[in-house]
Design an enzyme around this catalytic site. Structure first.
Site, PDB file in Angstrom:
ATOM      1  N   ALA A  83       0.839  -1.222  -0.071  1.00  0.00           N
ATOM      2  CA  ALA A  83      -0.085  -0.042  -0.125  1.00  0.00           C
ATOM      3  C   ALA A  83       0.840   1.322  -0.043  1.00  0.00           C
ATOM      4  CB  ALA A  83      -0.948  -0.005   1.047  1.00  0.00           C
ATOM      5  N   PRO A  84       0.351   2.233  -0.855  1.00  0.00           N
ATOM      6  CA  PRO A  84      -0.961   2.504  -1.607  1.00  0.00           C
ATOM      7  C   PRO A  84      -0.725   1.842  -2.959  1.00  0.00           C
ATOM      8  CG  PRO A  84       0.212   4.563  -1.489  1.00  0.00           C
ATOM      9  CD  PRO A  84       1.214   3.695  -0.631  1.00  0.00           C
ATOM     10  N   GLY A  85       0.423   1.321  -3.229  1.00  0.00           N
ATOM     11  CA  GLY A  85       0.219   0.531  -4.676  1.00  0.00           C
ATOM     12  C   GLY A  85       1.479   1.111  -5.510  1.00  0.00           C
ATOM     13  N   GLY A  86       2.442   1.668  -5.054  1.00  0.00           N
ATOM     14  CA  GLY A  86       3.516   2.275  -6.151  1.00  0.00           C
ATOM     15  C   GLY A  86       4.172   1.229  -6.891  1.00  0.00           C
TER      16      GLY A  86
ATOM     17  N   ASP B  86      -0.482  -6.307   2.210  1.00  0.00           N
ATOM     18  CA  ASP B  86      -0.614  -5.013   3.125  1.00  0.00           C
ATOM     19  C   ASP B  86      -1.985  -4.951   3.876  1.00  0.00           C
ATOM     20  OD1 ASP B  86      -0.390  -2.259   4.167  1.00  0.00           O
ATOM     21  OD2 ASP B  86       1.448  -2.009   2.925  1.00  0.00           O
TER      22      ASP B  86
ATOM     23  N   ASP C  86       9.189  -3.059   0.102  1.00  0.00           N
ATOM     24  CA  ASP C  86       9.540  -1.556   0.442  1.00  0.00           C
ATOM     25  C   ASP C  86       8.743  -1.150   1.634  1.00  0.00           C
ATOM     26  OD1 ASP C  86      10.632   0.900   0.000  1.00  0.00           O
ATOM     27  OD2 ASP C  86       8.901   1.556  -1.082  1.00  0.00           O
TER      28      ASP C  86
ATOM     29  N   LYS D 236      15.483   0.078   4.695  1.00  0.00           N
ATOM     30  CA  LYS D 236      15.576   1.598   5.357  1.00  0.00           C
ATOM     31  C   LYS D 236      16.475   1.455   6.493  1.00  0.00           C
ATOM     32  CE  LYS D 236      11.867   2.075   3.357  1.00  0.00           C
ATOM     33  NZ  LYS D 236      11.686   2.768   2.181  1.00  0.00           N
TER      34      LYS D 236
END
Length: 338
Positions: free
Chosen positions: A209-212, A228, A264, A293
């Protein structure tokens, strides 16, 4: 950092990086025994080593000449003479760039003027205009790095280059319908692979989410299992090639092995690495592309543990760890199972 750019030493290597990450690149090179030295903002020099590919470097090249000369004509003549001696007859890709800093970016017109002046002095038949063909053509990338008070001339074989983009700054266009910067991170990661997901491939997108990332994979014709608890964009939720599994990525298990695993997630790096290692260990995916990250401090110790977890515990092969142009406090990892 030195108050002014230092002259690079011929024969050593210069690495470009994201501004502010010079200490992390320096530490990484020091751990490798490469005797690093800061040159200026976004530039670190070191000894060269076979297979050296620092995670925090965007591009590395061997120094052929370094000068504080600023007048265009004598500088272009100097560069052309140096370049002309490179492997006579082999194709060359001529690139000019600046350090990716406010002071460096202001020099972009000078860098482009130098490139054109050098280009006019070289035989047209040696220059390869399409850098994307550089590796298959066996070309060398000629690097003209124009920094405040310093111009460094260097070269790197295209097949050994960390990036084919000038200065390692692989800019990706942001599609109008893309939901976030995440889409550009994925495009850049896929751009560096020998092949990418396509029609018929099954991909799992953890933390979708949101779906990139899901959106860009679907655009390539792949089928995506988007994992997600949060909602996807309506156009993705209704797409026939997307199956949305609303549960935690740590709880999800595929019904059968898939072609690609993407991740991600904004989550603690070691826990994400352990999750990706589980997928590798159990053979749930053939290829991996993930964004890790990083903490504010101790980035290199964390990366060392991430590498160990993915390779030793997870069995992932061909691991690459890179801070790409579109990455911020993060790195992108790629790997495969076979």
């Amino acid at each position: 950092m030195p108050p002014q750019s230092l002259t690079a030493r011929v024969g050593r290597w210069v690495w470009t990086c994201r501004a502010g990450f010079e200490p992390h690149l320096y530490e990484e090179l020091a751990w490798a025994g490469a005797q690093p030295r800061p040159l200026g903002e976004a530039l670190v020099e070191s000894e060269g080593q076979q297979g050296l590919a620092p995670a925090f470097a965007r591009l590395g090249f061997q120094v052929l000449a370094s000068t504080s000369e600023e007048a265009l004509e004598p500088l272009a003549t100097l560069v052309a003479d140096v370049v002309a001696a490179l492997r006579p007859g082999s194709p060359l890709v001529l690139q000019a760039f600046t350090p990716d800093t406010p002071r460096g970016n202001a020099l972009a017109p000078q860098a482009e003027a130098l490139r054109e002046a050098v280009r006019a002095r070289l035989p047209a038949g040696r220059l390869l205009e399409d850098s994307e063909r550089a590796r298959e053509a066996g070309a060398q990338i000629v690097c003209l790095c124009v920094a405040p008070g310093l111009t460094v001339v260097g070269a790197v074989l295209a097949r050994e280059a960390l990036s084919l983009a000038a200065g390692g700054r692989q800019r990706m266009r942001r599609a109008g319908e893309s939901p976030s910067r995440a889409a550009m991170k994925l495009e850049e990661a896929l751009h560096g692979l020998a092949f990418e997901p396509g029609r018929g491939d099954v991909c799992v997108d953890l933390g979708a989410a949101p779906g990139g990332w899901t959106q860009r994979l679907v655009a390539r014709g792949a089928r995506v299992i988007a994992v997600d608890p949060a909602r996807l964009m309506p156009e993705l939720a209704s797409n026939a090639r997307v199956r949305h599994v609303q549960e935690s990525a740590f709880a999800f298990a595929p019904e059968e092995p898939v072609d690609w695993l993407f991740c991600d997630m904004a989550w603690r790096p070691l826990e994400v690495a352990q999750l990706l290692a589980k997928w590798g260990r159990r053979g749930w995916a053939s290829h991996l592309v993930a964004n890790i990250k990083l903490p504010m401090k101790d980035k290199n110790p964390i990366l060392l543990r991430v590498r160990h977890t993915l390779t030793t515990d997870g069995g992932w092969k061909g691991l690459t760890v890179r801070q790409l142009y579109h990455d911020r406090d993060e790195v992108t990892v790629t790997a495969h199972r076979v």
